[in-house]
Design a protein around this motif. Structure first.
Motif, PDB file in Angstrom:
ATOM      1  N   UNK A 233       0.737  -1.227  -0.116  1.00  0.00           N
ATOM      2  CA  UNK A 233      -0.040  -0.001   0.156  1.00  0.00           C
ATOM      3  C   UNK A 233       1.034   1.331  -0.183  1.00  0.00           C
ATOM      4  N   UNK A 234       1.961   1.287   0.937  1.00  0.00           N
ATOM      5  CA  UNK A 234       2.821   2.220   0.879  1.00  0.00           C
ATOM      6  C   UNK A 234       3.522   2.795  -0.551  1.00  0.00           C
ATOM      7  N   UNK A 235       3.888   1.611  -1.097  1.00  0.00           N
ATOM      8  CA  UNK A 235       4.521   1.675  -2.310  1.00  0.00           C
ATOM      9  C   UNK A 235       3.673   2.413  -3.287  1.00  0.00           C
ATOM     10  N   UNK A 236       2.273   2.134  -3.510  1.00  0.00           N
ATOM     11  CA  UNK A 236       1.249   2.647  -4.131  1.00  0.00           C
ATOM     12  C   UNK A 236       0.604   4.019  -3.540  1.00  0.00           C
ATOM     13  N   UNK A 237       1.338   4.464  -2.633  1.00  0.00           N
ATOM     14  CA  UNK A 237       0.746   5.832  -2.150  1.00  0.00           C
ATOM     15  C   UNK A 237      -0.527   5.755  -1.378  1.00  0.00           C
ATOM     16  N   UNK A 238      -0.897   4.651  -0.816  1.00  0.00           N
ATOM     17  CA  UNK A 238      -2.114   4.711  -0.018  1.00  0.00           C
ATOM     18  C   UNK A 238      -1.785   4.272   1.120  1.00  0.00           C
ATOM     19  N   UNK A 239      -3.011   3.633   1.964  1.00  0.00           N
ATOM     20  CA  UNK A 239      -2.798   3.371   3.363  1.00  0.00           C
ATOM     21  C   UNK A 239      -3.677   2.109   3.666  1.00  0.00           C
ATOM     22  N   UNK A 240      -3.475   1.531   4.727  1.00  0.00           N
ATOM     23  CA  UNK A 240      -4.286   0.421   5.075  1.00  0.00           C
ATOM     24  C   UNK A 240      -5.162   0.610   6.411  1.00  0.00           C
ATOM     25  N   UNK A 241      -6.237   0.139   6.365  1.00  0.00           N
ATOM     26  CA  UNK A 241      -7.278   0.334   7.488  1.00  0.00           C
ATOM     27  C   UNK A 241      -7.467  -1.158   7.984  1.00  0.00           C
ATOM     28  N   UNK A 242      -7.226  -1.494   9.342  1.00  0.00           N
ATOM     29  CA  UNK A 242      -7.206  -2.748   9.713  1.00  0.00           C
ATOM     30  C   UNK A 242      -8.170  -3.072  10.643  1.00  0.00           C
ATOM     31  N   UNK A 243      -9.282  -4.033  10.269  1.00  0.00           N
ATOM     32  CA  UNK A 243     -10.132  -4.180  11.031  1.00  0.00           C
ATOM     33  C   UNK A 243      -9.773  -5.078  12.234  1.00  0.00           C
ATOM     34  N   UNK A 244      -9.843  -4.578  13.466  1.00  0.00           N
ATOM     35  CA  UNK A 244      -9.211  -5.348  14.764  1.00  0.00           C
ATOM     36  C   UNK A 244     -10.025  -4.914  15.996  1.00  0.00           C
ATOM     37  N   UNK A 245     -10.458  -6.078  16.526  1.00  0.00           N
ATOM     38  CA  UNK A 245     -11.212  -6.051  17.638  1.00  0.00           C
ATOM     39  C   UNK A 245     -10.276  -6.350  18.849  1.00  0.00           C
ATOM     40  N   UNK A 246      -9.447  -7.455  18.666  1.00  0.00           N
ATOM     41  CA  UNK A 246      -8.669  -8.044  19.856  1.00  0.00           C
ATOM     42  C   UNK A 246      -7.515  -7.323  20.043  1.00  0.00           C
ATOM     43  N   UNK A 247      -6.879  -7.258  21.233  1.00  0.00           N
ATOM     44  CA  UNK A 247      -5.663  -6.251  21.577  1.00  0.00           C
ATOM     45  C   UNK A 247      -4.575  -7.117  20.967  1.00  0.00           C
ATOM     46  N   UNK A 248      -4.453  -8.119  20.749  1.00  0.00           N
ATOM     47  CA  UNK A 248      -2.895  -8.639  19.945  1.00  0.00           C
ATOM     48  C   UNK A 248      -3.183  -8.344  18.371  1.00  0.00           C
ATOM     49  N   UNK A 249      -4.288  -8.564  17.922  1.00  0.00           N
ATOM     50  CA  UNK A 249      -4.484  -8.206  16.480  1.00  0.00           C
ATOM     51  C   UNK A 249      -4.402  -6.548  16.291  1.00  0.00           C
ATOM     52  N   UNK A 250      -4.640  -5.804  17.137  1.00  0.00           N
ATOM     53  CA  UNK A 250      -4.533  -4.116  17.196  1.00  0.00           C
ATOM     54  C   UNK A 250      -2.921  -4.084  17.280  1.00  0.00           C
TER      55      UNK A 250
END
Length: 423
Positions: A233-250
């Motif tokens: 995503x960074x190489x393409x000039x954009x960003x990542x949104x992460x669906x994340x509920x649990x603390x370890x995934x966050x």
């Protein structure tokens, strides 16, 4: 108003640069952009001819003018959630899903939300098709940034689960476009998603409340897999949104460099501190829990969904309050499609109830949201050269944000779509 100026006045104008309202100002729009914000006494009158074109002036006493609102977590394509899992998607076509999305987009815009980040559709790139139709002027809707397809592990939160084993293998490919496993496969998948028109990347880092057979607290992508998505995503000039509920995934998502954590239902002190340290945005859908708990039994939501909703609703709100106290960046996002489209403004009061001031809640849906999306030089403020996206709401929303649930005027790119002289 392509042939002249549109002049808007109200009792006050919300300045999202300062977070305050100012009286006695007029917003002057020329075409799709704001031309000027000037004292009312200096604004042209209705019917004047300026620069060879007529002036249309709309005065809204008792109201406040705001920049067009931004929802950073929507799902415009498809019908509202049923709480019964996603196996039913095989009974509907992409055409049906997109045509429902047309109405969802119209309702969202008329609710005062002129920009959305649409973070995924099971029917891959149906959201991109809707975005392009809106941009072409074929249908009425907000400006859209789209994720195209969910990047998820097999059997994970963004997969079609709950199918019988003898039909699972014949699910249409577009329903599983982003299903992949391993860093190299994630890189290839993200390249394909962006190559087919997505603006941003959505990864499913943990299980989900609404996906059958998944646990919200359980990590579903490895740290290396999330980092691979961020790299591309960074190489393409954009960003990542992460669906994340649990603390370890966050934790994994933040350390990998995602731009935003979506939901954040099970934040703990460590992940709150980590998000604050890394400048990661929290996009928390605080209204959804009440909607599901109140309407789920009537709508036939499964006991699994109801149980997971009970387990996460108050925890999410407690975590949100802790994040606000710690200085975590907040951007407004509602998970529209869980509740009815067009009710996006109802969550502002929840943000206030759980830690933000009314003015900060407005900032979360204007300037802060624009900054998350990288669009701060286009939207999020009423200033010369920025988009002529304007909303008028009753009263003073820096005192009572619930007025934003009832916009009296919506202007998108200089065109009145709700209110006097709409169209």
């Amino acid at each position: 108003m392509a042939d002249g100026l549109l002049v808007l006045t109200a009792d006050r104008v919300f300045d999202s640069a300062t977070g305050r309202c100012a009286p006695d100002l007029a917003v002057v729009c020329s075409g799709a952009q704001v031309d000027a914000v000037v004292p009312v006494a200096q604004a042209p009158a209705d019917g004047d001819v300026v620069r060879g074109g007529p002036v249309r002036r709309l005065d809204l006493p008792g109201h406040t003018l705001l920049p067009g609102l931004v929802d950073c977590h929507t799902h415009l394509v498809g019908e509202a959630e049923s709480g019964q899992g996603y196996a039913h998607l095989v009974t509907r076509s992409s055409a049906q899903e997109v045509l429902v999305g047309v109405e969802n987009a119209r309702r969202t815009l008329r609710a005062g939300f002129t920009t959305v980040r649409d973070v995924g559709s099971f029917r891959a790139f149906a959201d991109v098709a809707l975005r392009d139709a809106v941009a072409a002027g074929w249908v009425e809707g907000p400006r859209m940034l789209c994720a195209g397809a969910y990047v998820t592990c097999p059997g994970g939160a963004g997969d079609v689960t709950g199918l019988a084993v003898d039909v699972d293998a014949v699910v249409p490919a577009e329903l599983r476009f982003g299903v992949c496993s391993g860093p190299d496969a994630v890189r290839a998948t993200v390249r394909r998603v962006l190559g087919r028109g997505a603006d941003v990347v959505k990864v499913l880092a943990t299980g989900a409340v609404l996906t059958a057979g998944t646990a919200p607290g359980a990590p579903e992508l490895t740290a290396a897999e999330i980092a691979a998505a961020v790299e591309v995503a960074t190489d393409h000039g954009t960003h990542v949104a992460a669906h994340a509920h649990g603390a370890e995934g966050i934790r994994r998502a933040v350390l990998a460099g995602v731009r935003s954590v979506e939901h954040g239902s099970l934040l703990d002190a460590g992940t709150v501190a980590l998000m604050a340290e890394h400048g990661t945005y929290l996009v928390a859908d605080l209204y959804d829990g009440d909607w599901i708990l109140e309407q789920g039994p009537r709508l036939g939501f499964s006991e699994e969904v109801m149980r997971k909703t009970r387990d996460t609703t108050q925890a999410q709100r407690d975590g949100f309050a802790a994040a606000v106290d710690a200085g975590v960046r907040i951007a407004y996002g509602t998970d529209s499609g869980v509740y009815p489209h067009g009710d996006n403004g109802r969550q502002l009061a929840y943000y206030v109830r759980h830690g933000l001031t009314p003015a900060q809640a407005l900032l979360s849906a204007t300037r802060w949201a624009a900054e998350l999306l990288g669009l701060e030089h286009e939207i999020g403020r009423l200033a010369p050269g920025l988009a002529a996206d304007v909303v008028a709401v009753p009263g003073d929303p820096t005192v009572d944000v619930t007025g934003c649930e009832r916009p009296a005027l919506v202007v998108r790119a200089g065109r009145v779509v709700l209110g006097p002289v709409a169209g």
